[in-house]
Design a protein around this motif. Sequence first.
Motif, mmCIF file in Angstrom:
data_model
loop_
_atom_site.group_PDB
_atom_site.id
_atom_site.type_symbol
_atom_site.label_atom_id
_atom_site.label_comp_id
_atom_site.label_asym_id
_atom_site.label_seq_id
_atom_site.Cartn_x
_atom_site.Cartn_y
_atom_site.Cartn_z
ATOM 1 N N MET A 1 16.772 -28.590 18.668
ATOM 2 C CA MET A 1 15.854 -28.155 17.615
ATOM 3 C C MET A 1 16.028 -29.057 16.403
ATOM 4 N N THR A 2 14.939 -29.286 15.729
ATOM 5 C CA THR A 2 15.012 -30.079 14.521
ATOM 6 C C THR A 2 15.477 -29.204 13.365
ATOM 7 N N ALA A 3 15.905 -29.867 12.309
ATOM 8 C CA ALA A 3 16.348 -29.133 11.125
ATOM 9 C C ALA A 3 15.203 -28.298 10.551
ATOM 10 N N LEU A 4 13.993 -28.843 10.590
ATOM 11 C CA LEU A 4 12.839 -28.096 10.083
ATOM 12 C C LEU A 4 12.618 -26.825 10.890
ATOM 13 N N GLN A 5 12.761 -26.902 12.205
ATOM 14 C CA GLN A 5 12.587 -25.709 13.036
ATOM 15 C C GLN A 5 13.649 -24.662 12.717
ATOM 16 N N ILE A 6 14.857 -25.094 12.447
ATOM 17 C CA ILE A 6 15.926 -24.151 12.107
ATOM 18 C C ILE A 6 15.624 -23.474 10.775
ATOM 19 N N VAL A 7 15.216 -24.262 9.784
ATOM 20 C CA VAL A 7 14.882 -23.697 8.474
ATOM 21 C C VAL A 7 13.716 -22.720 8.599
ATOM 22 N N LEU A 8 12.680 -23.118 9.325
ATOM 23 C CA LEU A 8 11.524 -22.240 9.498
ATOM 24 C C LEU A 8 11.892 -20.968 10.262
ATOM 25 N N SER A 9 12.800 -21.077 11.223
ATOM 26 C CA SER A 9 13.252 -19.891 11.963
ATOM 27 C C SER A 9 14.011 -18.939 11.048
ATOM 28 N N VAL A 10 14.826 -19.481 10.153
ATOM 29 C CA VAL A 10 15.560 -18.635 9.199
ATOM 30 C C VAL A 10 14.582 -17.955 8.244
ATOM 31 N N VAL A 11 13.601 -18.708 7.756
ATOM 32 C CA VAL A 11 12.585 -18.111 6.879
ATOM 33 C C VAL A 11 11.831 -17.014 7.633
ATOM 34 N N ALA A 12 11.489 -17.271 8.882
ATOM 35 C CA ALA A 12 10.798 -16.261 9.687
ATOM 36 C C ALA A 12 11.668 -15.015 9.856
ATOM 37 N N LEU A 13 12.966 -15.210 10.055
ATOM 38 C CA LEU A 13 13.875 -14.064 10.186
ATOM 39 C C LEU A 13 13.928 -13.245 8.899
ATOM 40 N N VAL A 14 14.013 -13.927 7.770
ATOM 41 C CA VAL A 14 14.046 -13.223 6.484
ATOM 42 C C VAL A 14 12.742 -12.448 6.273
ATOM 43 N N VAL A 15 11.614 -13.080 6.567
ATOM 44 C CA VAL A 15 10.326 -12.403 6.432
ATOM 45 C C VAL A 15 10.235 -11.228 7.409
ATOM 46 N N ALA A 16 10.773 -11.389 8.612
ATOM 47 C CA ALA A 16 10.761 -10.292 9.588
ATOM 48 C C ALA A 16 11.552 -9.086 9.072
ATOM 49 N N ILE A 17 12.705 -9.342 8.498
ATOM 50 C CA ILE A 17 13.505 -8.246 7.930
ATOM 51 C C ILE A 17 12.735 -7.569 6.802
ATOM 52 N N TRP A 18 12.110 -8.377 5.963
ATOM 53 C CA TRP A 18 11.289 -7.873 4.869
ATOM 54 C C TRP A 18 10.173 -6.977 5.411
ATOM 55 N N LEU A 19 9.527 -7.415 6.485
ATOM 56 C CA LEU A 19 8.446 -6.624 7.086
ATOM 57 C C LEU A 19 8.962 -5.318 7.676
ATOM 58 N N VAL B 1 6.982 -16.980 16.115
ATOM 59 C CA VAL B 1 7.166 -18.375 15.676
ATOM 60 C C VAL B 1 8.479 -18.977 16.186
ATOM 61 N N PRO B 2 9.646 -18.350 15.967
ATOM 62 C CA PRO B 2 10.876 -18.945 16.512
ATOM 63 C C PRO B 2 10.890 -18.997 18.041
ATOM 64 N N VAL B 3 10.226 -18.051 18.685
ATOM 65 C CA VAL B 3 10.147 -18.071 20.150
ATOM 66 C C VAL B 3 9.365 -19.304 20.605
ATOM 67 N N LEU B 4 8.294 -19.616 19.913
ATOM 68 C CA LEU B 4 7.540 -20.827 20.227
ATOM 69 C C LEU B 4 8.379 -22.080 19.987
ATOM 70 N N PHE B 5 9.214 -22.061 18.955
ATOM 71 C CA PHE B 5 10.116 -23.195 18.708
ATOM 72 C C PHE B 5 11.096 -23.373 19.860
ATOM 73 N N LEU B 6 11.601 -22.263 20.389
ATOM 74 C CA LEU B 6 12.506 -22.363 21.546
ATOM 75 C C LEU B 6 11.792 -22.992 22.736
ATOM 76 N N ARG B 7 10.555 -22.604 22.940
ATOM 77 C CA ARG B 7 9.790 -23.191 24.041
ATOM 78 C C ARG B 7 9.537 -24.682 23.810
ATOM 79 N N LEU B 8 9.242 -25.063 22.572
ATOM 80 C CA LEU B 8 9.090 -26.486 22.249
ATOM 81 C C LEU B 8 10.367 -27.247 22.558
#
Length: 118
Positions: free
Chosen positions: A1-19, A104-111
């Motif tokens: 995974m690229t660094a961008l994918q990791i950062v975006l996955s963390v942001v997605a996790l934070v937003v998921a918790i928020w939701l 989104v992070p699931v799609l990153f794993l598939r990528l």
Amino acid sequence: MTALQIVLSVVALVVAIWLVVLIVRDLEPDDYLYGALGLLEIGLVAQLVIGLVMVSGDHGGVNVAAYVGYLVASLVVLPAAFLWSVGERTRAGTGVLLVAVIVVPVLFLRLHQLWGAR
């Protein structure tokens, strides 16, 4: 995974918790959440550009159609969920956003799997 994918996955996790908090408290998403989703979408645009550059060079047998399909899907899932959520101002609408953010992070794993298969 690229660094961008990791950062975006963390942001997605934070937003998921928020939701999840919003769903439990039966609150509607606010402008701050939509701003976070917008930042995530900007990151996904950057991911699309990086991914397209990667497959335009030496991609070593990666299934380009599938790879680009997952890149585009990761870009489209949040706006589609947003439109659905705006039309459904209940917990269900917020739940749709939650599912999209988790996808989104699931799609990153598939990528990552597709790129690793080269």
